[in-house]
Design an enzyme around this catalytic site. Structure first.
Site, PDB file in Angstrom:
ATOM      1  N   TYR A 146       0.829  -1.201   0.000  1.00 25.62           N
ATOM      2  CA  TYR A 146       0.000   0.000   0.000  1.00 25.62           C
ATOM      3  C   TYR A 146       0.865   1.252   0.000  1.00 25.62           C
ATOM      4  O   TYR A 146       1.840   1.348   0.725  1.00 25.62           O
ATOM      5  CB  TYR A 146      -0.969   0.003   1.183  1.00 25.62           C
ATOM      6  CG  TYR A 146      -2.105  -1.003   1.003  1.00 25.62           C
ATOM      7  CD1 TYR A 146      -2.401  -1.534  -0.247  1.00 25.62           C
ATOM      8  CD2 TYR A 146      -2.877  -1.413   2.073  1.00 25.62           C
ATOM      9  CE1 TYR A 146      -3.416  -2.455  -0.428  1.00 25.62           C
ATOM     10  CE2 TYR A 146      -3.903  -2.340   1.906  1.00 25.62           C
ATOM     11  CZ  TYR A 146      -4.164  -2.858   0.648  1.00 25.62           C
ATOM     12  OH  TYR A 146      -5.164  -3.774   0.481  1.00 25.62           O
TER      13      TYR A 146
ATOM     14  N   ARG B  24     -16.761   9.997   7.904  1.00 22.50           N
ATOM     15  CA  ARG B  24     -17.329   8.944   7.042  1.00 22.50           C
ATOM     16  C   ARG B  24     -17.195   7.572   7.681  1.00 22.50           C
ATOM     17  O   ARG B  24     -18.054   6.709   7.534  1.00 22.50           O
ATOM     18  CB  ARG B  24     -16.623   8.937   5.686  1.00 22.50           C
ATOM     19  CG  ARG B  24     -17.132  10.001   4.754  1.00 22.50           C
ATOM     20  CD  ARG B  24     -16.512   9.861   3.376  1.00 22.50           C
ATOM     21  NE  ARG B  24     -17.053  10.886   2.481  1.00 22.50           N
ATOM     22  CZ  ARG B  24     -16.394  11.403   1.460  1.00 22.50           C
ATOM     23  NH1 ARG B  24     -15.167  10.992   1.192  1.00 22.50           N
ATOM     24  NH2 ARG B  24     -16.960  12.301   0.700  1.00 22.50           N
TER      25      ARG B  24
END
Ligand code: NAP
Length: 312
Positions: free
Chosen positions: A52, A283
């Protein structure tokens, strides 16, 4: 937050988890805010991978450096990472040397002695199950990895690994959202002519296979669709019909549309984990509201139809 079994380990884990693929360019304060929002919502499970972000292990490193967790706090959370993709190829490498050295580099980046779960990231066509078994035995006996699983693997690929691997494979992380749901919807159209939805893909029966074998499914990219240029389907004009149903349900349950997208996955009786990728603390909290929101059957199927899948 609803907890679900992690394979046959006896551990329970939250059914919404925080994916760390996109944190590389975030400040310490932003990573901390995301972490705090996760913990506040009952999410103590963080998904990483060696590849990542911009350079190898850099998202793992960003996580550890920004949070600087005490040993006690490290013990309160579960860290999952992945190995097996050679990004600069790209190719795949499930050799003993690659798997062991990748995990050791992940431990250094994460500033920890162990990861709770290691996943084989994508199938390696040249896999030697005995070699994977040797790597897993080493990583287990040295205390570096506590549980093992796979990602993006078909049932037969898992069976092949199981010919040699001794440890239970506790999870299979796969792409799944209401707007990218072939793993779930393929079975609905089985044996129908002239519809691509009925074609038996190589992953055919994957959901059923994982349920039968006690392998926890983890859904990656739970907000991404395939229409247009791909990307998030929430609010996207290419998914007007789907968004209309999502918005209606969000109003009914007094949650955000994000929570409904999550609830479509958590409603499935396979007790899946949703691997969120947001880097926005708010979120993450909104999405967590979908953890134990139980859609009715009629609502769940209405979302399937609105996403454009056939419900014959
Ligand atoms: N195993 C695998 O092969 C594999 C592959 C890919 C990913 N993963 C894992 O799965 C995790 C999730 O993947 P993902 O990041 O693709 O998942 P995602 O949760 O579907 O997407 C996250 C992205 O959507 C954006 N977003 C969220 N809500 C939005 C909204 N309402 N409107 C507009 N944009 C919104 C986020 O932006 P903000 O950050 O700005 O909120 C973020 O860029 C990754 O972190 C990783 O851990 C695994």
């Amino acid at each position: 937050m609803r907890n679900v079994p992690l394979g046959p380990t006896g551990l329970t884990v939250p059914n919404v988890v925080a994916g760390m693929m996109r944190i590389d360019d975030k400040t310490d304060a932003e990573v901390r805010a995301l972490y705090d929002a996760a913990r506040g919502a009952g999410i103590d499970f963080f998904d990483h991978a060696d590849i990542y972000a911009r350079s190898l292990h850099s998202a793992e490193k960003r996580f550890a450096e920004a949070l600087d967790l005490s040993a006690a706090e490290r013990g309160e959370i579960r860290l999952q990472t992945k190995a097996g993709i050679v990004r600069e190829g790209p190719y795949f490498d499930f050799s003993y040397e690659h798997l062991v050295s990748s995990v050791e580099a992940s431990l250094r980046a994460l500033q920890t002695d162990y990861v709770d779960v290691l996943l084989l990231h994508r199938p390696d066509a040249l896999v030697e199950p005995a070699e994977v078994a040797r790597a897993f035995d080493h990583l287990e006996s040295t205390g570096k990895v506590r549980a093992f699983g796979v990602s993006n693997h078909t049932p037969r690929q898992i069976d092949l690994l199981r010919t040699a691997v001794r440890q239970p494979l506790v999870a299979n992380q796969v792409q799944l959202s209401i707007a990218h749901a072939p793993l779930v919807t393929q079975g609905l159209a089985a044996n129908m002519e002239s519809t691509p939805q009925s074609s038996v893909l190589d992953g055919g029966g994957l959901v059923e296979y994982c349920r039968i074998n006690g392998i926890t499914l983890q859904a990656w990219s739970p907000l991404q669709g395939t229409r247009g240029n791909g990307g998030v389907f929430l609010g996207h004009p290419e998914y007007a019909e789907l968004n209309a149903v999502i918005d209606e349900l969000a109003e009914k349950y007094d949650v955000t549309p994000l929570a409904i997208a999550v609830a479509w996955i958590t409603r499935h009786p396979a007790d899946m984990q949703v691997v969120l990728g947001t880097t926005t603390a708010g979120r993450l909290a909104d999405a967590a509201a979908g953890s134990d929101l139980r859609l009715t059957r009629a609502e769940w199927y209405a979302l399937v139809r609105a996403a454009g899948y056939i419900v014959p």
